[in-house]
Design a protein around this motif. Structure first.
Motif, short mmCIF file in Angstrom:
data_model
loop_
_atom_site.label_atom_id
_atom_site.label_comp_id
_atom_site.label_asym_id
_atom_site.label_seq_id
_atom_site.Cartn_x
_atom_site.Cartn_y
_atom_site.Cartn_z
N GLY A 195 155.90 12.33 -2.19
CA GLY A 195 157.05 13.31 -1.42
C GLY A 195 157.66 14.17 -2.42
O GLY A 195 158.34 15.05 -2.00
N GLN A 196 157.72 13.77 -3.76
CA GLN A 196 158.43 14.63 -4.66
C GLN A 196 158.00 15.95 -4.73
O GLN A 196 156.58 16.07 -4.99
N LYS A 197 158.72 17.11 -4.73
CA LYS A 197 158.26 18.31 -5.08
C LYS A 197 158.80 18.82 -6.59
O LYS A 197 160.05 18.75 -6.81
N ILE A 198 157.94 19.32 -7.51
CA ILE A 198 158.49 19.76 -8.55
C ILE A 198 158.24 21.29 -8.92
O ILE A 198 156.88 21.59 -8.62
N PRO A 199 159.13 21.83 -8.85
CA PRO A 199 158.96 23.62 -9.19
C PRO A 199 158.02 23.98 -10.56
O PRO A 199 158.27 23.17 -11.60
N ILE A 200 157.24 24.54 -10.33
CA ILE A 200 156.28 24.93 -11.45
C ILE A 200 156.82 25.56 -12.59
O ILE A 200 156.64 25.37 -13.70
N PHE A 201 157.92 26.40 -12.19
CA PHE A 201 158.75 27.20 -13.33
C PHE A 201 159.47 26.15 -14.19
O PHE A 201 160.11 26.86 -15.25
N ASP A 202 159.75 24.88 -13.56
CA ASP A 202 160.50 24.10 -14.17
C ASP A 202 159.81 23.04 -15.05
O ASP A 202 160.38 22.13 -15.94
N ILE A 203 158.38 23.16 -15.02
CA ILE A 203 157.41 22.32 -15.74
C ILE A 203 157.72 22.64 -17.46
O ILE A 203 157.39 23.85 -17.63
N LEU A 204 157.67 21.58 -18.13
CA LEU A 204 157.70 21.86 -19.54
C LEU A 204 156.25 21.35 -20.04
O LEU A 204 155.77 22.01 -20.77
N GLU A 205 155.69 20.42 -19.47
CA GLU A 205 154.46 19.67 -20.08
C GLU A 205 153.76 18.95 -18.99
O GLU A 205 154.35 18.33 -17.94
N ILE A 206 152.42 19.01 -18.79
CA ILE A 206 151.75 18.28 -17.99
C ILE A 206 150.75 17.46 -18.81
O ILE A 206 149.77 17.95 -19.64
N GLN A 207 150.64 16.29 -18.56
CA GLN A 207 149.76 15.37 -18.98
C GLN A 207 148.55 14.85 -17.96
O GLN A 207 149.01 14.05 -17.11
N LEU A 208 147.52 15.16 -18.23
CA LEU A 208 146.32 14.74 -17.10
C LEU A 208 146.06 13.21 -17.54
O LEU A 208 146.07 12.80 -18.59
N ASP A 209 145.40 12.75 -16.32
CA ASP A 209 145.04 11.45 -16.58
C ASP A 209 144.18 11.03 -17.82
O ASP A 209 144.42 10.13 -18.57
N GLY A 231 146.50 26.73 -17.84
CA GLY A 231 144.86 26.16 -17.74
C GLY A 231 145.06 24.55 -17.11
O GLY A 231 144.20 24.34 -16.26
N LYS A 232 145.90 23.99 -17.51
CA LYS A 232 146.21 22.60 -17.10
C LYS A 232 146.45 22.63 -15.63
O LYS A 232 145.93 21.72 -14.79
N LEU A 233 147.47 23.44 -15.10
CA LEU A 233 147.34 23.74 -13.64
C LEU A 233 146.23 24.16 -12.92
O LEU A 233 145.76 23.55 -11.80
N GLN A 234 145.39 24.87 -13.44
CA GLN A 234 144.04 25.06 -12.94
C GLN A 234 143.04 24.07 -12.87
O GLN A 234 142.66 23.83 -11.88
N MET A 235 143.01 23.47 -13.84
CA MET A 235 142.42 22.18 -13.92
C MET A 235 142.78 21.21 -12.85
O MET A 235 141.85 20.72 -12.02
N LEU A 236 144.29 21.14 -12.86
CA LEU A 236 144.66 19.99 -11.67
C LEU A 236 144.53 20.57 -10.22
O LEU A 236 144.22 19.81 -9.43
N ALA A 237 144.49 21.83 -10.16
CA ALA A 237 144.17 22.29 -8.81
C ALA A 237 142.62 22.22 -8.37
O ALA A 237 142.39 21.77 -7.29
N LYS A 238 141.73 22.24 -9.24
CA LYS A 238 140.43 21.75 -8.93
C LYS A 238 140.27 20.31 -8.58
O LYS A 238 139.22 19.88 -8.08
N GLN A 239 141.00 19.65 -9.16
CA GLN A 239 140.89 17.97 -9.02
C GLN A 239 141.56 17.23 -7.98
O GLN A 239 141.71 16.25 -7.70
N THR A 240 142.51 18.14 -7.24
CA THR A 240 143.52 17.75 -6.11
C THR A 240 142.53 16.70 -5.08
O THR A 240 143.31 15.86 -4.44
#
Length: 138
Positions: A120-134, A67-76
């Motif tokens: 320039g940093q790339k973070i693999p989605i499968f390695d993400i533990l937590e996302i904190q939006l602004d 859900g957070k990834l989807q919210m983030l995709a809408k805000q890019t």
């Protein structure tokens, strides 16, 4: 004196005409200790270094993260700032470490399954533990 080498004790120190005398510092280096097992100390330190295991997310945690990834995709398009905690595998041994990075999201690449930050940093989605939006961090 009655030793077998008594006749040599009073001879002068031999001096070569071809080779200059070795400095005292260089002579002392000949007798300095050496590491018979080259690399052993580094191997012991590497074995003692601790790593973390990768945490497997539960299905509920995966749903929240999705859900957070989807919210983030809408805000890019608005350059959202996020704090991402992710697992970085160790290059030398099993396990790795968890890192937290704060940055501005440039793009979410669904093909490579990575989040690309503006620096320039790339973070693999499968390695993400937590996302904190602004707005969560404020």
């Amino acid at each position: 004196m009655t030793g077998p080498y008594d006749d040599m004790l009073n001879f002068p120190h031999p001096v070569s005409e071809k080779h200059p005398r070795m400095p005292m510092l260089s002579r002392a280096a000949q007798f300095s200790p050496f590491a018979a097992l080259t690399g052993y100390e580094a191997a012991v330190q590497e074995t003692a270094r601790l790593t973390d295991r990768k945490i497997e997310l539960s299905e509920d945690e995966k749903v929240v993260l999705d859900g957070k990834l989807q919210m983030l995709a809408k805000q890019t398009s608005t350059d959202p700032t996020v704090a991402i905690t992710y697992f970085q595998a160790d290059g030398k041994k099993e396990g790795g470490t968890y890192r937290m990075i704060t940055g501005t999201v440039k793009k979410i690449d669904g093909y490579e399954r990575t989040i690309l930050l503006t620096d320039g940093q790339k973070i693999p989605i499968f390695d993400i533990l937590e996302i904190q939006l602004d707005e969560e961090r404020a």
